[in-house]
Write an enzyme that holds these catalytic residues in place. Structure first.
Site, short mmCIF file in Angstrom:
data_model
loop_
_atom_site.label_atom_id
_atom_site.label_comp_id
_atom_site.label_asym_id
_atom_site.label_seq_id
_atom_site.Cartn_x
_atom_site.Cartn_y
_atom_site.Cartn_z
N CYS A 53 -2.17 9.51 2.50
CA CYS A 53 -1.69 8.88 1.25
C CYS A 53 -2.59 9.23 0.08
O CYS A 53 -2.12 9.37 -1.05
CB CYS A 53 -1.61 7.38 1.42
N GLU A 67 0.89 -1.18 0.00
CA GLU A 67 0.00 0.00 0.00
C GLU A 67 0.91 1.21 0.00
O GLU A 67 1.46 1.59 1.04
CB GLU A 67 -0.89 -0.01 1.26
#
Ligand SMILES: NC(=O)c1ccc[n+]([C@@H]2O[C@H](COP(=O)([O-])OP(=O)(O)OC[C@H]3O[C@@H](n4cnc5c(N)ncnc54)[C@H](O)[C@@H]3O)[C@@H](O)[C@H]2O)c1
Length: 477
Positions: free
Chosen positions: A249, A215
């Site tokens: 993110c 991720e």
């Protein structure tokens, strides 16, 4: 930051083997019991988490609720309600040549898994994946980030109070601890962090052929076209960008705005910032609703991105104040950023928003496709054809239309990146599958068609095989 003892890590990893083998046959009830104990211990420390987050980077309690507890609690709730269904072997129909067999997909725990997390959502990105790992029946070792020491220490105490180390253990430390962990032959590594470290993790995993979920991050672009509802765009974009002070993110990294609405969009953004955080620089700095940059090093990194852009001629539209001692950077909007400025190529990961005017959507799409595939892409538009064009002609881990960031919280959507922004998916059933091995199981019967393929290969048998292969030209029903 002190590092974990390598001998302790090795002993814990060794001790988890017997547990992992025993847990292969664990029932949904047993797994859910572990998850409930984790939930209860976590929620019992709610106030302590507020204090730890305040200490680490002055994260407001409301954001601790909305972006740390909420995703983990949602993950838990989802697992509690669905795990039995997820675990059930999935029966599949026989394909033509498999007539006479029965087949199913069995979900097995991968075994011993490693979870390495970043600092920006320390609780959500350690305990969220842990819930999926436990739901799938794995043991786990967690390595949180060294940059949020108060939250990491609290999570360590919670894990130690809920699980014996041969089930789940948490090791604090920085790169040396991470490197010791990455030497071990885990069955799966779930890494959340930067693309640069993601490559090191994947290389380490390759030594044991451990499977990985990566991720990662990158520069998530946003587009506001001429048809967009500008008020909605400003409200949602300012939320997604300045939540956690831009250290997200999936935060919109930069925004392309159609030239015909750019001034009106900037005015709408300024109004939202003033209404949410205060009318002037002093009020915004004093606002309790803005988290701080995580540390001085990152404040300096962001300050130099800002200074570099300004030196090259960028114009400040809002914010711009920097106080390194307090790790403070005001919510900042910039435009007229010349090509070559570092802010246009590095992931910003902070409260700076470049606003780029455009006239042709095709040029925006070309710019997006010329960069590494982003983790998220956002488009604000009421023109369905334009939205369809953006979604069809670009690639990104996820996308939102007329919103941003919120897809992260949707438990029925896969969350993940693509190539440079990651591989594999997290959340809900996708998270359960990330931590499971999908084993193909075929059960034969004496009447199966494939028996015709056994030798001896007489002329008749070869002819029959030719007929079967030819029949595969026929369309499927
Ligand atoms: N896709 C997502 O879900 C997601 C979520 C949050 C953050 N991110 C990304 O994470 C990055 C920011 O977080 P960060 O600065 O903590 O990331 P990072 O990659 O520097 O660190 C992540 C973890 O890896 C460890 N680590 C760092 N260097 C290492 C090395 N050389 N060898 C082994 N381990 C090492 C760290 O201690 C930390 O635990 C951004 O790129 C952001 O986009 C992605």
């Amino acid at each position: 930051m002190s590092e974990a003892d390598p001998l302790d890590i090795q002993a814990t990893f060794d001790a988890q083997l017997a547990t992992a083998l025993a847990w292969r046959t664990s029932t949904a009830q047993q797994r859910l019991r572990r998850i409930r104990r984790l939930r209860d211990a976590m929620m019992a420390q709610r106030e302590a988490f507020y204090a730890a987050f305040a200490q680490d980077y002055r994260k407001p309690p409301a954001e601790v609720e909305a972006s740390e507890f909420l995703p983990v609690m949602d993950e838990i709730r989802h697992a509690l309600g669905r795990l039995k269904r997820w675990m059930k072997p999935r029966t599949v129909w026989p394909t033509t040549t498999m007539l006479g067999t029965r087949a199913s997909v069995q979900y097995q725990p991968r075994g011993r898994v490693l979870i390495v997390a970043p600092w920006n959502y320390p609780l959500s990105l350690c305990f969220g994946p842990l819930v999926s790992a436990l739901a799938a029946g794995n043991t786990a070792i967690i390595k949180p980030s060294e940059m949020t020491p108060a939250v990491s220490a609290l999570m360590g105490r919670i894990i130690a109070s809920v699980f014996p180390a041969n089930e789940v253990a948490l090791f604090e430390g920085s790169q040396p601890t991470s490197r010791v962990l990455l030497e071990l032959p885990f069955d799966h590594i779930f890494f959340t962090g930067s693309p640069a470290v993601g490559k090191l993790v994947m290389a380490a995993a390759a030594r044991h052929l451990a499977s990985v979920t990566l991720e990662l991050g990158g520069k998530s672009p946003s587009i506001v076209d001429a048809s967009a509802n500008l008020k909605l765009a400003a409200e949602t974009l300012m939320w997604g960008k300045f939540l956690n002070n831009g250290q997200t993110c999936v935060a919109p990294d930069h925004v392309y705005v159609h030239a015909s609405v750019k001034d009106a969009f900037v005015d709408a953004c300024r109004a939202v910032l003033q209404q949410r955080y205060g009318a002037g620089p002093a009020a915004q700095k004093a606002s309790a609703d803005l988290a701080r940059v995580v540390n001085r090093r990152h404040t300096q990194r962001l300050a130099s991105l800002l200074a570099d852009a300004q030196q090259r001629g960028a114009r400040l539209l809002a914010g711009g104040e920097v106080d390194e001692d307090q790790c403070y950077i005001a919510p900042t909007l910039l435009d007229r950023i010349p090509a070559g400025a570092a802010i246009l190529s590095e992931e910003i990961f902070g409260p700076l928003l470049p606003i780029i005017g455009y006239t042709e959507l095709d040029q925006v799409i070309a710019a997006i496709n010329a960069a590494p595939k982003p983790l998220a892409l956002y488009v604000w538009s009421t023109d369905r054809r334009a939205v369809g064009k953006v979604l069809e002609q670009t690639s990104s881990g996820g996308a939102c239309v007329n919103h941003c960031v919120a897809h992260f919280a949707h438990g029925n959507l896969p969350f993940g990146g693509v190539n440079n922004s990651g591989m594999g998916s997290a959340h809900g059933e996708y998270g359960f599958k990330a931590f499971s091995h999908e084993r193909a199981v075929l059960r034969a019967s004496p009447l199966m068609l494939i028996k015709l393929f056994f030798p001896p290969y007489t002329g008749r048998r070869t002819g029959l095989m030719r007929t079967i292969v030819d029949a595969l030209r026929l369309p499927m029903l």
